[in-house]
Scaffold this motif. Sequence first.
Motif, mmCIF file in Angstrom:
data_model
loop_
_atom_site.group_PDB
_atom_site.id
_atom_site.type_symbol
_atom_site.label_atom_id
_atom_site.label_comp_id
_atom_site.label_asym_id
_atom_site.label_seq_id
_atom_site.Cartn_x
_atom_site.Cartn_y
_atom_site.Cartn_z
ATOM 1 N N THR A 25 0.829 -1.138 -0.182
ATOM 2 C CA THR A 25 -0.040 0.146 -0.060
ATOM 3 C C THR A 25 0.852 1.341 -0.004
ATOM 4 O O THR A 25 0.304 2.195 -0.630
ATOM 5 N N ASP A 26 1.920 1.341 0.594
ATOM 6 C CA ASP A 26 2.688 2.478 0.795
ATOM 7 C C ASP A 26 3.579 2.913 -0.496
ATOM 8 O O ASP A 26 4.005 3.861 -0.661
ATOM 9 N N GLY A 27 3.330 1.781 -1.386
ATOM 10 C CA GLY A 27 3.899 2.103 -2.806
ATOM 11 C C GLY A 27 3.166 2.481 -3.898
ATOM 12 O O GLY A 27 3.481 2.995 -4.907
ATOM 13 N N HIS A 28 1.670 2.706 -3.363
ATOM 14 C CA HIS A 28 0.627 3.066 -4.442
ATOM 15 C C HIS A 28 0.710 4.522 -4.604
ATOM 16 O O HIS A 28 0.408 4.756 -5.825
ATOM 17 N N VAL A 29 1.103 5.489 -3.588
ATOM 18 C CA VAL A 29 1.161 6.741 -3.722
ATOM 19 C C VAL A 29 2.227 7.226 -4.966
ATOM 20 O O VAL A 29 1.481 8.158 -5.938
ATOM 21 N N GLU A 30 3.302 6.496 -5.102
ATOM 22 C CA GLU A 30 4.080 6.808 -6.152
ATOM 23 C C GLU A 30 3.460 6.584 -7.517
ATOM 24 O O GLU A 30 3.548 7.236 -8.619
ATOM 25 N N VAL A 31 2.827 5.340 -7.647
ATOM 26 C CA VAL A 31 2.162 5.158 -8.994
ATOM 27 C C VAL A 31 0.964 6.182 -9.261
ATOM 28 O O VAL A 31 1.008 6.409 -10.467
ATOM 29 N N TYR A 32 0.133 6.376 -8.265
ATOM 30 C CA TYR A 32 -0.882 7.274 -8.509
ATOM 31 C C TYR A 32 -0.471 8.627 -9.041
ATOM 32 O O TYR A 32 -1.043 9.423 -9.781
ATOM 33 N N GLU A 33 0.608 8.869 -8.263
ATOM 34 C CA GLU A 33 1.234 10.611 -8.596
ATOM 35 C C GLU A 33 1.666 10.447 -9.910
ATOM 36 O O GLU A 33 1.488 11.516 -10.880
ATOM 37 N N ASP A 34 2.269 9.608 -10.271
ATOM 38 C CA ASP A 34 2.877 9.398 -11.846
ATOM 39 C C ASP A 34 1.566 9.302 -12.778
ATOM 40 O O ASP A 34 1.868 10.085 -13.771
ATOM 41 N N VAL A 35 0.792 8.518 -12.400
ATOM 42 C CA VAL A 35 -0.431 8.556 -13.403
ATOM 43 C C VAL A 35 -1.041 10.038 -13.665
ATOM 44 O O VAL A 35 -1.328 10.386 -14.409
ATOM 45 N N HIS A 36 -1.395 10.620 -12.416
ATOM 46 C CA HIS A 36 -2.120 11.844 -12.069
ATOM 47 C C HIS A 36 -1.227 12.685 -13.250
ATOM 48 O O HIS A 36 -1.775 13.478 -14.018
ATOM 49 N N ARG A 37 0.140 12.828 -13.022
ATOM 50 C CA ARG A 37 1.105 13.481 -13.702
ATOM 51 C C ARG A 37 0.892 13.416 -15.231
ATOM 52 O O ARG A 37 0.770 14.453 -16.104
ATOM 53 N N GLY A 38 0.600 11.997 -15.734
ATOM 54 C CA GLY A 38 0.701 11.877 -16.956
ATOM 55 C C GLY A 38 -0.578 12.168 -17.603
ATOM 56 O O GLY A 38 -0.761 12.471 -18.841
ATOM 57 N N LEU A 39 -1.767 11.887 -16.738
ATOM 58 C CA LEU A 39 -3.008 12.442 -17.207
ATOM 59 C C LEU A 39 -3.073 13.861 -17.528
ATOM 60 O O LEU A 39 -3.500 14.610 -18.255
ATOM 61 N N ARG A 40 -2.546 14.546 -16.588
ATOM 62 C CA ARG A 40 -2.456 16.144 -16.445
ATOM 63 C C ARG A 40 -1.751 16.825 -17.621
ATOM 64 O O ARG A 40 -2.104 17.380 -18.449
ATOM 65 N N ASP A 41 -0.619 16.116 -17.916
ATOM 66 C CA ASP A 41 0.137 16.156 -19.132
ATOM 67 C C ASP A 41 -0.586 15.904 -20.647
ATOM 68 O O ASP A 41 -0.503 16.765 -21.464
ATOM 69 N N ALA A 42 -1.425 15.084 -20.581
ATOM 70 C CA ALA A 42 -2.084 14.629 -21.637
ATOM 71 C C ALA A 42 -3.344 15.598 -21.952
ATOM 72 O O ALA A 42 -3.647 16.023 -23.084
ATOM 73 N N LEU A 43 -3.920 16.058 -20.752
ATOM 74 C CA LEU A 43 -5.019 17.142 -20.858
ATOM 75 C C LEU A 43 -4.443 18.437 -21.402
ATOM 76 O O LEU A 43 -4.855 19.314 -22.149
ATOM 77 N N THR A 44 -3.019 18.598 -20.844
ATOM 78 C CA THR A 44 -2.342 20.084 -21.103
ATOM 79 C C THR A 44 -2.068 20.089 -22.614
ATOM 80 O O THR A 44 -2.278 21.134 -23.340
ATOM 81 N N ALA A 45 -1.836 18.787 -23.096
ATOM 82 C CA ALA A 45 -1.438 18.808 -24.608
ATOM 83 C C ALA A 45 -2.547 19.064 -25.417
ATOM 84 O O ALA A 45 -2.444 19.476 -26.637
#
Length: 89
Positions: free
Chosen positions: A51-71
């Motif tokens: 569970t403590d490793g989930h945050v890194e994955v979620y933050e990475d996915v959030h960053r990627g989705l935000r970049d896709a929306l910005t594009a």
Amino acid sequence: MSDAAPETDTLQEPEHDPAAPAPLNVPRTPTGNPEVDAQLERLADADHLATDGHVEVYEDVHRGLRDALTALDARPGPPAPSSSYEHRS
């Protein structure tokens, strides 16, 4: 004569560890946008982490989705319609 107890080969089944990482098996429906779909698939990486490793994955996915929306915002849209109204004086 030896006083040592004979060694026995015992196979122990691994105990079920409820705290061990387990896949959530949450279905991910493709969106048709390759960038977004890749980020959604990245969420599956959390299935194999504690569970403590989930945050890194979620933050990475959030960053990627935000970049896709910005594009999407950065892409030029259709040209503005020309005005059929002519100003006459």
